[in-house]
Motif scaffolding. Structure first.
Motif, short mmCIF file in Angstrom:
data_model
loop_
_atom_site.label_atom_id
_atom_site.label_comp_id
_atom_site.label_asym_id
_atom_site.label_seq_id
_atom_site.Cartn_x
_atom_site.Cartn_y
_atom_site.Cartn_z
N ALA A 107 0.83 -1.20 0.00
CA ALA A 107 0.00 0.00 0.00
C ALA A 107 0.86 1.25 0.00
N GLY A 108 0.65 2.13 -0.98
CA GLY A 108 1.34 3.41 -1.03
C GLY A 108 2.74 3.36 -1.61
N VAL A 109 3.24 2.18 -1.97
CA VAL A 109 4.61 2.12 -2.49
C VAL A 109 4.66 2.75 -3.88
N ILE A 125 6.24 6.10 2.20
CA ILE A 125 6.57 7.26 3.03
C ILE A 125 5.61 7.29 4.22
N MET A 126 6.20 7.46 5.40
CA MET A 126 5.45 7.36 6.64
C MET A 126 5.57 8.66 7.43
N PRO A 127 4.62 9.58 7.33
CA PRO A 127 4.63 10.76 8.19
C PRO A 127 4.39 10.36 9.65
N MET A 128 5.31 10.77 10.53
CA MET A 128 5.24 10.39 11.94
C MET A 128 5.22 11.65 12.80
N LEU A 129 4.58 11.53 13.96
CA LEU A 129 4.49 12.66 14.89
C LEU A 129 5.02 12.22 16.25
N PHE A 139 6.83 8.47 19.68
CA PHE A 139 5.78 8.68 18.69
C PHE A 139 4.40 8.67 19.37
N VAL A 140 3.50 9.52 18.88
CA VAL A 140 2.11 9.49 19.34
C VAL A 140 1.13 9.38 18.18
N ASN A 141 1.59 9.54 16.94
CA ASN A 141 0.66 9.45 15.80
C ASN A 141 1.43 9.08 14.55
N ARG A 142 0.70 8.63 13.53
CA ARG A 142 1.34 8.16 12.30
C ARG A 142 0.34 8.18 11.15
N ARG A 143 0.87 8.19 9.96
CA ARG A 143 0.09 8.07 8.74
C ARG A 143 0.91 7.29 7.71
N LEU A 144 0.24 6.73 6.73
CA LEU A 144 0.89 6.17 5.55
C LEU A 144 0.49 7.04 4.37
N TYR A 145 1.48 7.67 3.74
CA TYR A 145 1.21 8.57 2.62
C TYR A 145 0.76 7.78 1.41
N ALA A 164 -12.30 3.06 1.02
CA ALA A 164 -12.83 3.76 -0.16
C ALA A 164 -12.99 5.26 0.08
N GLN A 165 -13.27 5.65 1.32
CA GLN A 165 -13.52 7.06 1.62
C GLN A 165 -12.24 7.87 1.75
N LEU A 166 -11.10 7.23 1.71
CA LEU A 166 -9.83 7.93 1.90
C LEU A 166 -9.45 8.65 0.61
N LEU A 167 -9.23 9.97 0.68
CA LEU A 167 -8.87 10.78 -0.47
C LEU A 167 -7.38 11.10 -0.45
N PHE A 168 -6.88 11.55 -1.57
CA PHE A 168 -5.48 11.99 -1.63
C PHE A 168 -5.26 13.19 -0.72
N ALA A 169 -4.16 13.17 0.00
CA ALA A 169 -3.79 14.31 0.85
C ALA A 169 -2.27 14.47 0.80
N THR A 170 -1.81 15.70 0.73
CA THR A 170 -0.37 15.95 0.77
C THR A 170 0.16 15.58 2.15
N LYS A 171 1.47 15.46 2.26
CA LYS A 171 2.06 15.14 3.57
C LYS A 171 1.79 16.24 4.60
N PRO A 172 1.92 17.54 4.25
CA PRO A 172 1.54 18.56 5.25
C PRO A 172 0.08 18.47 5.67
N ALA A 173 -0.81 18.11 4.72
CA ALA A 173 -2.22 17.97 5.06
C ALA A 173 -2.43 16.83 6.05
N LEU A 174 -1.65 15.76 5.90
CA LEU A 174 -1.73 14.66 6.85
C LEU A 174 -1.32 15.12 8.25
N PHE A 175 -0.34 16.01 8.32
CA PHE A 175 0.06 16.51 9.63
C PHE A 175 -0.99 17.46 10.21
N ILE A 176 -1.69 18.19 9.37
CA ILE A 176 -2.80 19.00 9.87
C ILE A 176 -3.84 18.10 10.50
#
Length: 392
Positions: A107-109, A125-129, A139-145, A164-176
């Motif tokens: 997924a996401g590769v 790519i894994m945005p991490m917080l 770490f307290v949060n994570r996403r898969l870009y 299915a409901q997941l839309l494209f989001a930029t990496k900064p948007a994932l951090f928002i």
């Protein structure tokens, strides 16, 4: 209480409400324990062999087939981190890390820029917080870009189990999104820190302004500012003017924290600025911090601070140095806990594996925080200054 007993208490406490059936409830503590063990390659087979399972089926079923919610585990990880490491001086640190993978089914590769190697690789790519305070960091949060090539491919999404409901989001948007979740969860933090990939994003900065969130973010040299005499100029022009004045007194040598090689000393200069097309939150001001290497004066980095008016420069400098805490978390999770050694391909198993690793890392951070300190970090040298600096 020994660390072994504390780990058992923690995993059993979390597993109780997380799973409905006894099999995954008993397997989950084994997975966390084996991730913390000295296992050469942390895939299901080697982890199972270490813990004494005859086959890898129990771990594979836990990640693929069992019914449980990785976001519920994420919330438990956050609660555990804040219970032990939460402090009024807490900050959130944004960064992404990469997992180099073969093939095109994970997924996401995709062929995309990989921060791990500094070039284009076939990777996820894994945005991490990270949450960091004076007590420790984890770490307290994570996403898969999800690249657009994946977001716009229904068949590929279906095969990888992407909602299915997941839309494209930029990496900064994932951090928002992650920041919004931390605000909702009541995470105590005063600032956001991150590298220039996030400091350059106007939407992320605007979100922080709206929410009255302070930040110290690295920014690129072309970040647009309002010039002293009107019009626009890139942030890099500030350095040009400093050098043109040839006034060494504008630089102060200060520490921005400790690293693996000791105290990180740099020369710093600060300039009050106005950001083009963006105003700070009421009671806040924008300041640019210019960091210059002591050994290589050509090595320059810019940071943009959004902080309450009158915040001491020493505080902003320390915040700029906190960005490395998430790099430590990335390295520890990969080298010690197998963050990117997973053999899962689908969306749900990925989140289950990564979140379980987050719990293992949080346990290490909390255990370390309970140890007596080896030494006190030396105070910064030099007089204090404030963000109310005048442009050169």
């Amino acid at each position: 209480m020994s660390w072994d007993t504390e780990l058992t208490t923690l995993t059993e406490r979390i597993a109780g409400p997380l799973f409905n059936r006894p099999e995954p409830r008993s397997t989950f503590p084994d997975l966390v324990r084996s991730l913390l063990a000295d296992v050469p390659r942390k895939n299901s087979w080697q982890l199972a062999d270490h813990i004494g399972h005859v086959k890898a089926y129990r771990f594979e079923h836990l990640l693929y087939g069992a019914k449980w919610d990785a976001d519920v585990l994420r919330d438990q990880v956050r609660s555990y981190v804040l219970e032990h490491l939460g402090r009024p001086d807490g900050v959130l640190i944004a960064d992404d890390t990469s997992a180099i993978k073969q093939g095109n089914k994970s997924a996401g590769v995709a062929r995309q820029y990989c921060g791990l190697t500094g070039q284009v690789e076939n990777c996820q790519i894994m945005p991490m917080l990270t949450y960091a305070s004076s007590a420790g960091h984890a770490f307290v949060n994570r996403r898969l870009y999800l690249p657009e090539s994946w977001a716009n491919d229904p068949q590929r999404r279906k095969e990888a189990g992407i909602p299915a409901q997941l839309l494209f989001a930029t990496k900064p948007a994932l951090f928002i999104d992650m920041l919004s979740e931390e605000i909702t969860a009541g995470t105590p933090f005063r600032y956001l820190c991150g590298d220039s990939g996030y400091g350059r994003d106007p939407d992320l900065r605007a979100f922080c302004h709206t929410q009255h969130i302070g930040y110290v973010l690295a920014v690129p040299v072309d970040l647009p500012l309002i010039a002293v005499r009107g019009g626009g100029e890139p942030v890099g022009h500030l350095l040009d003017r400093l050098l043109a004045h040839a006034n060494s007194s504008v630089w102060e040598r200060r520490s921005c924290g400790s690293g693996t090689k000791g105290i990180r000393l740099y020369d710093w200069a600060t300039v009050a600025v106005h950001l083009a097309e963006q105003t700070p939150a009421p009671g806040y001001a924008h300041t640019v911090l210019i960091r210059r290497s002591v050994t290589d004066p050509a090595d320059i980095e810019f940071f943009l601070a959004h902080a309450p008016t009158g915040t001491p420069t020493t505080e902003l400098i320390k915040l700029a140095g906190l960005r490395w805490k998430i790099e430590e978390n990335n390295a520890q999770s990969k080298d010690l806990l197998g963050l990117t050694q997973y053999q899962v391909r689908k969306w749900t198993p990925w989140h289950r594996h990564v979140t379980t690793v987050m719990l293992a890392l949080a346990f290490l951070a909390v255990t370390q925080a309970a140890l007596p300190p080896d030494h006190d970090e030396p105070d910064d040298q030099g007089k204090d200054t404030t963000t109310n600096a005048n442009p050169p």
